[in-house]
Design a protein around this motif. Sequence first.
Motif, PDB file in Angstrom:
ATOM      1  N   GLN A  53     -10.279 155.550 -94.888  1.00 19.26           N
ATOM      2  CA  GLN A  53     -10.228 154.176 -95.384  1.00 19.26           C
ATOM      3  C   GLN A  53     -11.417 153.843 -96.290  1.00 19.26           C
ATOM      4  OE1 GLN A  53      -9.841 152.021 -91.590  1.00 19.26           O
ATOM      5  NE2 GLN A  53      -7.668 151.725 -92.006  1.00 19.26           N
ATOM      6  N   LEU A  54     -11.232 152.817 -97.117  1.00 15.63           N
ATOM      7  CA  LEU A  54     -12.277 152.278 -97.974  1.00 15.63           C
ATOM      8  C   LEU A  54     -12.908 151.074 -97.282  1.00 15.63           C
ATOM      9  CD1 LEU A  54     -10.437 152.412-101.421  1.00 15.63           C
ATOM     10  CD2 LEU A  54     -11.868 154.174-100.338  1.00 15.63           C
ATOM     11  N   LEU A  55     -14.227 150.988 -97.374  1.00 18.95           N
ATOM     12  CA  LEU A  55     -14.985 149.992 -96.610  1.00 18.95           C
ATOM     13  C   LEU A  55     -15.631 149.014 -97.584  1.00 18.95           C
ATOM     14  CD1 LEU A  55     -16.734 152.615 -94.262  1.00 18.95           C
ATOM     15  CD2 LEU A  55     -14.407 151.672 -94.098  1.00 18.95           C
ATOM     16  N   VAL A  56     -14.910 147.927 -97.873  1.00 21.54           N
ATOM     17  CA  VAL A  56     -15.378 146.909 -98.814  1.00 21.54           C
ATOM     18  C   VAL A  56     -14.986 145.515 -98.294  1.00 21.54           C
ATOM     19  CG1 VAL A  56     -15.353 148.333-100.893  1.00 21.54           C
ATOM     20  CG2 VAL A  56     -13.236 147.263-100.165  1.00 21.54           C
ATOM     21  N   PRO A  57     -15.782 144.495 -98.542  1.00 19.05           N
ATOM     22  CA  PRO A  57     -16.993 144.467 -99.364  1.00 19.05           C
ATOM     23  C   PRO A  57     -18.278 144.780 -98.613  1.00 19.05           C
ATOM     24  CG  PRO A  57     -16.395 142.236 -98.738  1.00 19.05           C
ATOM     25  CD  PRO A  57     -15.338 143.140 -98.158  1.00 19.05           C
ATOM     26  N   TRP A  58     -18.170 145.418 -97.462  1.00 18.12           N
ATOM     27  CA  TRP A  58     -19.359 145.977 -96.827  1.00 18.12           C
ATOM     28  C   TRP A  58     -18.920 147.157 -95.960  1.00 18.12           C
ATOM     29  CZ3 TRP A  58     -16.916 141.798 -94.573  1.00 18.12           C
ATOM     30  CH2 TRP A  58     -16.575 141.924 -93.228  1.00 18.12           C
ATOM     31  N   PRO A  59     -19.747 148.195 -95.853  1.00 21.80           N
ATOM     32  CA  PRO A  59     -19.486 149.283 -94.914  1.00 21.80           C
ATOM     33  C   PRO A  59     -20.236 149.041 -93.607  1.00 21.80           C
ATOM     34  CG  PRO A  59     -21.208 149.940 -96.413  1.00 21.80           C
ATOM     35  CD  PRO A  59     -20.844 148.512 -96.764  1.00 21.80           C
ATOM     36  N   ASN A  60     -19.771 149.682 -92.559  1.00 24.71           N
ATOM     37  CA  ASN A  60     -20.443 149.635 -91.258  1.00 24.71           C
ATOM     38  C   ASN A  60     -20.424 148.214 -90.684  1.00 24.71           C
ATOM     39  OD1 ASN A  60     -22.952 150.125 -89.246  1.00 24.71           O
ATOM     40  ND2 ASN A  60     -22.030 152.074 -89.793  1.00 24.71           N
ATOM     41  N   ARG A  61     -21.541 147.735 -90.124  1.00 30.12           N
ATOM     42  CA  ARG A  61     -21.516 146.554 -89.267  1.00 30.12           C
ATOM     43  C   ARG A  61     -22.369 145.402 -89.798  1.00 30.12           C
ATOM     44  NH1 ARG A  61     -21.129 151.211 -86.485  1.00 30.12           N
ATOM     45  NH2 ARG A  61     -19.464 151.262 -84.920  1.00 30.12           N
ATOM     46  N   VAL A  62     -21.954 144.195 -89.438  1.00 31.22           N
ATOM     47  CA  VAL A  62     -22.754 142.989 -89.627  1.00 31.22           C
ATOM     48  C   VAL A  62     -22.950 142.369 -88.249  1.00 31.22           C
ATOM     49  CG1 VAL A  62     -22.912 140.718 -90.698  1.00 31.22           C
ATOM     50  CG2 VAL A  62     -21.806 142.611 -91.945  1.00 31.22           C
ATOM     51  N   ARG A  63     -24.196 142.233 -87.839  1.00 26.31           N
ATOM     52  CA  ARG A  63     -24.530 141.725 -86.500  1.00 26.31           C
ATOM     53  C   ARG A  63     -23.920 140.345 -86.267  1.00 26.31           C
ATOM     54  NH1 ARG A  63     -28.899 142.736 -83.013  1.00 26.31           N
ATOM     55  NH2 ARG A  63     -29.852 144.067 -84.613  1.00 26.31           N
ATOM     56  N   ASP A  64     -23.115 140.233 -85.224  1.00 23.27           N
ATOM     57  CA  ASP A  64     -22.479 138.972 -84.834  1.00 23.27           C
ATOM     58  C   ASP A  64     -21.583 138.405 -85.936  1.00 23.27           C
ATOM     59  OD1 ASP A  64     -23.816 138.970 -82.328  1.00 23.27           O
ATOM     60  OD2 ASP A  64     -25.600 138.144 -83.302  1.00 23.27           O
ATOM     61  N   GLY A  65     -21.359 139.177 -87.012  1.00 20.31           N
ATOM     62  CA  GLY A  65     -20.589 138.676 -88.140  1.00 20.31           C
ATOM     63  C   GLY A  65     -21.258 137.541 -88.884  1.00 20.31           C
ATOM     64  N   GLN A  66     -22.542 137.324 -88.622  1.00 24.99           N
ATOM     65  CA  GLN A  66     -23.243 136.169 -89.186  1.00 24.99           C
ATOM     66  C   GLN A  66     -24.257 136.609 -90.232  1.00 24.99           C
ATOM     67  OE1 GLN A  66     -25.028 134.312 -85.764  1.00 24.99           O
ATOM     68  NE2 GLN A  66     -23.103 133.404 -85.063  1.00 24.99           N
ATOM     69  N   TYR A  67     -24.311 135.874 -91.333  1.00 22.08           N
ATOM     70  CA  TYR A  67     -25.332 136.119 -92.345  1.00 22.08           C
ATOM     71  C   TYR A  67     -25.493 134.850 -93.176  1.00 22.08           C
ATOM     72  CZ  TYR A  67     -21.457 136.715 -95.720  1.00 22.08           C
ATOM     73  OH  TYR A  67     -20.349 136.520 -96.514  1.00 22.08           O
ATOM     74  N   SER A  68     -26.568 134.815 -93.934  1.00 22.72           N
ATOM     75  CA  SER A  68     -26.838 133.682 -94.822  1.00 22.72           C
ATOM     76  C   SER A  68     -26.958 134.192 -96.241  1.00 22.72           C
ATOM     77  CB  SER A  68     -28.140 132.971 -94.423  1.00 22.72           C
ATOM     78  OG  SER A  68     -28.044 132.444 -93.117  1.00 22.72           O
ATOM     79  N   GLY A 154     -18.152 151.520 -99.173  1.00 22.91           N
ATOM     80  CA  GLY A 154     -18.248 152.780 -98.460  1.00 22.91           C
ATOM     81  C   GLY A 154     -16.866 153.398 -98.350  1.00 22.91           C
ATOM     82  N   ALA A 155     -16.813 154.573 -97.749  1.00 25.03           N
ATOM     83  CA  ALA A 155     -15.547 155.260 -97.495  1.00 25.03           C
ATOM     84  C   ALA A 155     -15.716 156.089 -96.232  1.00 25.03           C
ATOM     85  CB  ALA A 155     -15.150 156.133 -98.674  1.00 25.03           C
TER      86      ALA A 155
END
Length: 305
Positions: A53-68, A154-155
Amino acid sequence: MLPPSGEQFEIEGGGYRAVVTESGAALRALSFRGRDLVDGFGEDEMSAGGRGQLLVPWPNRVRDGQYSFEGRDLQLPLTEPSRHNASHGLARWVAWSVEEHTGHSVSLQYRLMAQTGYPWTLDLHVAYDLSADGLTVTQTATNDSGRPAPYASGAHPYLRVGEGPVDSWELTLPAATRLLVDDERLLPVGREAVEGTAYDFRVARPLRGAVLNHCFTDLDRDADGVTTATLRDPASGDGVTLWVDGHHPWLLLYTADDVPATARRSLAVEPMTAPPDAFRSGEDLFILAPDETVSVVWGVRALED
């Protein structure tokens, strides 16, 4: 009846054969002269473990799904609920549309609409091309929004040089640094030099019992800015390489020991333009201005003794 991964797009060239799917524009199969180079999935199956699979618009993980971003607090869907993370982007399971399909290449596109947690519209494109040099994959994103957008790609191919297990296969990975993650959520907590550790594969050696689910960086590059990871079976002499351009400072290697059905059957070597949790750290993140386009390139080729 439509297969679980939708339409299947087969291409051939230079002795290589590949199948790309409508679902996620995933690389379902890749072989050279009948020898499998990736551990993909069947036409009657869904991709499992991120296979191809293609990993966009981010690869891997975002903690708690939260960001600013630019003063806005945003919440992504938690697609890895067991670890309370948002995982591997927003385009893995959507239907991509064909732009062009020739005998040796296929290109697909998907418009990622602005949505809760990611309020930007992106035009996403991917081109798979086969030649005597192997498979070349070009991933492209254009920001169709009126505001700057955070982006990374990512991929998730799994490489193989036989039936496995991987332990006798030799790995060459020209990376000087390993990202350290916590055991519970696999999120970054630091980094260390690989020299003198069990994770130093800068010189080819067997994987043996190495358990890998780690990102590596500080990649050694050739004169063209390309980094190449190599997997070889010393018994047969067969091998496979995955190469990345200079937009990819990170490679994640994964032996899938936590998935009993496929543990150590193959080795995921994942090109990444940014590390885990990049939406929070900002490290190596693309900030696409309105109408800005970024293209990144990686590929896979066979090696023979």
